[in-house]
Design an enzyme around this catalytic site. Structure first.
Site, PDB file in Angstrom:
ATOM      1  N   LYS A  92       0.187   8.813  -9.504  1.00 19.10           N
ATOM      2  CA  LYS A  92       1.252   8.161 -10.269  1.00 19.10           C
ATOM      3  C   LYS A  92       0.895   6.969 -10.786  1.00 19.10           C
ATOM      4  CE  LYS A  92       1.817   4.428  -7.508  1.00 19.10           C
ATOM      5  NZ  LYS A  92       1.399   3.206  -7.915  1.00 19.10           N
ATOM      6  N   ASP A 151       5.084   4.893  -0.899  1.00 22.00           N
ATOM      7  CA  ASP A 151       4.954   5.720  -2.076  1.00 22.00           C
ATOM      8  C   ASP A 151       5.224   7.163  -1.848  1.00 22.00           C
ATOM      9  OD1 ASP A 151       4.417   3.556  -3.731  1.00 22.00           O
ATOM     10  OD2 ASP A 151       2.357   3.781  -3.595  1.00 22.00           O
TER      11      ASP A 151
HETATM   12  P1  ATP Z   1      -1.100   3.369  -3.302  1.00 25.44           P
HETATM   13  O1  ATP Z   1      -0.946   3.285  -4.709  1.00 25.44           O
HETATM   14  O2  ATP Z   1       0.112   4.207  -2.600  1.00 25.44           O
HETATM   15  O3  ATP Z   1      -0.992   2.077  -2.839  1.00 25.44           O
HETATM   16  P2  ATP Z   1      -3.914   3.866  -3.339  1.00 25.44           P
HETATM   17  O4  ATP Z   1      -4.105   4.766  -4.563  1.00 25.44           O
HETATM   18  O5  ATP Z   1      -4.125   2.437  -3.830  1.00 25.44           O
HETATM   19  O6  ATP Z   1      -2.358   3.976  -2.892  1.00 25.44           O
HETATM   20  P3  ATP Z   1      -5.203   5.573  -1.681  1.00 25.44           P
HETATM   21  O7  ATP Z   1      -6.163   6.260  -2.416  1.00 25.44           O
HETATM   22  O8  ATP Z   1      -3.901   6.216  -1.156  1.00 25.44           O
HETATM   23  O9  ATP Z   1      -4.834   4.219  -2.133  1.00 25.44           O
HETATM   24  O10 ATP Z   1      -6.260   4.923  -0.350  1.00 25.44           O
HETATM   25  C1  ATP Z   1      -5.821   3.898   0.341  1.00 25.44           C
HETATM   26  C2  ATP Z   1      -6.372   4.182   1.636  1.00 25.44           C
HETATM   27  O11 ATP Z   1      -6.131   5.147   2.511  1.00 25.44           O
HETATM   28  C3  ATP Z   1      -7.932   4.407   1.717  1.00 25.44           C
HETATM   29  O12 ATP Z   1      -8.543   3.336   2.214  1.00 25.44           O
HETATM   30  C4  ATP Z   1      -8.361   5.568   2.149  1.00 25.44           C
HETATM   31  O13 ATP Z   1      -9.261   5.578   3.112  1.00 25.44           O
HETATM   32  C5  ATP Z   1      -7.021   5.810   2.973  1.00 25.44           C
HETATM   33  N1  ATP Z   1      -6.676   7.199   2.882  1.00 25.44           N
HETATM   34  C6  ATP Z   1      -6.232   8.001   4.058  1.00 25.44           C
HETATM   35  N2  ATP Z   1      -5.955   9.218   3.910  1.00 25.44           N
HETATM   36  C7  ATP Z   1      -6.116   9.509   2.340  1.00 25.44           C
HETATM   37  C8  ATP Z   1      -6.172  10.561   1.717  1.00 25.44           C
HETATM   38  N3  ATP Z   1      -5.753  11.688   1.814  1.00 25.44           N
HETATM   39  N4  ATP Z   1      -6.514  10.312   0.405  1.00 25.44           N
HETATM   40  C9  ATP Z   1      -7.124   9.159  -0.073  1.00 25.44           C
HETATM   41  N5  ATP Z   1      -7.130   8.077   0.954  1.00 25.44           N
HETATM   42  C10 ATP Z   1      -6.501   8.183   2.019  1.00 25.44           C
END
Ligand code: ATP
Length: 310
Positions: free
Chosen positions: A13, A143
């Protein structure tokens, strides 16, 4: 898809807007934001086999730096579902074919989590509605409910099953802690994304924003009216993310990416997604998005030309 296996497209997203309205005593922030699903996605495959006793979960991923234990959000989703529904037994393998950058502000982990909730709903014939799955998803991350709604609307193996579910959508207004969602008509656009090679912690940004003076806020009602009337001027002029006040100041590579895209492109908004570090431009043609992506690739190798799902 077979009776024992299903692959779900777990979409990323972007935030068309993000406003912070206040902080609760527990430190959670009250937000008001418009979220839009985009075509960039991971493929999450769930394979079950029958058996007795508690559910045995295994997880594999194409990205070596992702945890494959109970700290992975996809694993947490399976464990929660098994706790809530005693009929979920045997073994479950979850394979994540990862394409969404990690810790990017694009809800990659939340989307994987949502895909597992959907996949289990299908494989065990639980017949849960999107609203019922959202309640479970909200226990795992703010989210996750939006990702559940988006996958119901756009994932190949789910779309037909949720054609009549009013919560299945590509775009939504999120309020409260981000889990109170109202479906909206989506933005039809091509998107150029560019992620500087740093990880930004969502928790750090929300903590940091409390000390910033925020002078410009999005008018989300005007943005929503713009989406409803397809008035792009109202949409574009309200695409504001207040978290930029912290992230752009503290992380120069994010400011650099935003400035560089803004210099290359002046036909549409350039904005940070979520807490960052991903920056995106809203384009009306694929050629524009491809051009920005091409120019950004030498700076940030995680740059993509994508489109909003619809
Ligand atoms: P959001 O936009 O919801 O805040 P994000 O895109 O900033 O999320 P993610 O890619 O979801 O961040 O990753 C955040 C943390 O979650 C990372 O440090 C990662 O190691 C951990 N994590 C746990 N499970 C997953 C997964 N299935 N995919 C990606 N990261 C994951």
């Amino acid at each position: 898809m077979t009776n024992n296996a299903i692959t779900i497209q777990a979409f990323a997203k972007i935030n068309l807007s993000l406003d912070v309205k206040g902080v609760l005593d527990n430190g959670y922030h009250i937000v008001e934001m418009v979220m839009q699903q985009i075509s960039l996605h991971d493929n999450v495959t769930l394979t079950r086999s029958s058996g007795d006793g508690s559910l045995e979960i295994s997880l594999t991923s194409t990205r070596e730096d992702l945890p494959v234990d109970s700290s992975n959000l996809a694993y947490k989703a399976a464990a929660l579902m098994a706790e809530k529904f005693p009929e979920i037994r045997g073994t479950l393998n979850i394979h994540i074919d990862k394409h969404i950058p990690v810790a990017a502000g694009m809800a990659g982990g939340s989307s994987n989590c949502a895909a597992v909730i959907h996949g289990i709903n299908q494989l065990w014939n639980l017949n849960l509605t999107v609203a019922q799955m959202n309640e479970l998803g909200a226990m795992l991350g703010s989210d996750v409910p939006f990702c559940i709604m988006g996958q119901a609307a756009a994932s190949d193996n789910l779309r037909d099953n949720f054609a009549k579910d009013e919560m299945a959508c590509h775009c939504a207004l999120a309020t409260g802690t981000g889990t109170d969602l109202i479906p909206l008509p989506g933005l039809k656009a091509y998107i150029a994304l560019s992620k500087p090679s740093i990880a930004v912690s969502t928790a750090e940004v929300y903590k940091g924003i409390d000390n910033e003076i925020i002078s410009i806020h999005p008018d989300n009602q005007a943005l929503i009216e713009g989406l409803r009337n397809e008035n792009m001027e109202d949409v574009h002029s309200n695409m504001i993310n207040v978290l930029e006040n912290y992230t752009l100041k503290v992380y120069p590579s994010v400011m650099y990416a935003k400035d560089m895209i803004s210099t290359l492109y002046s036909n549409g908004p350039v904005l940070m997604s979520g807490s960052g570090p991903t920056v995106f431009a809203v384009c009306s043609t694929k050629e524009e998005a491809d051009g920005i992506c091409h120019a950004m690739l030498p700076v940030n190798k995680e740059s993509f030309s994508v489109y909003t799902t619809r």
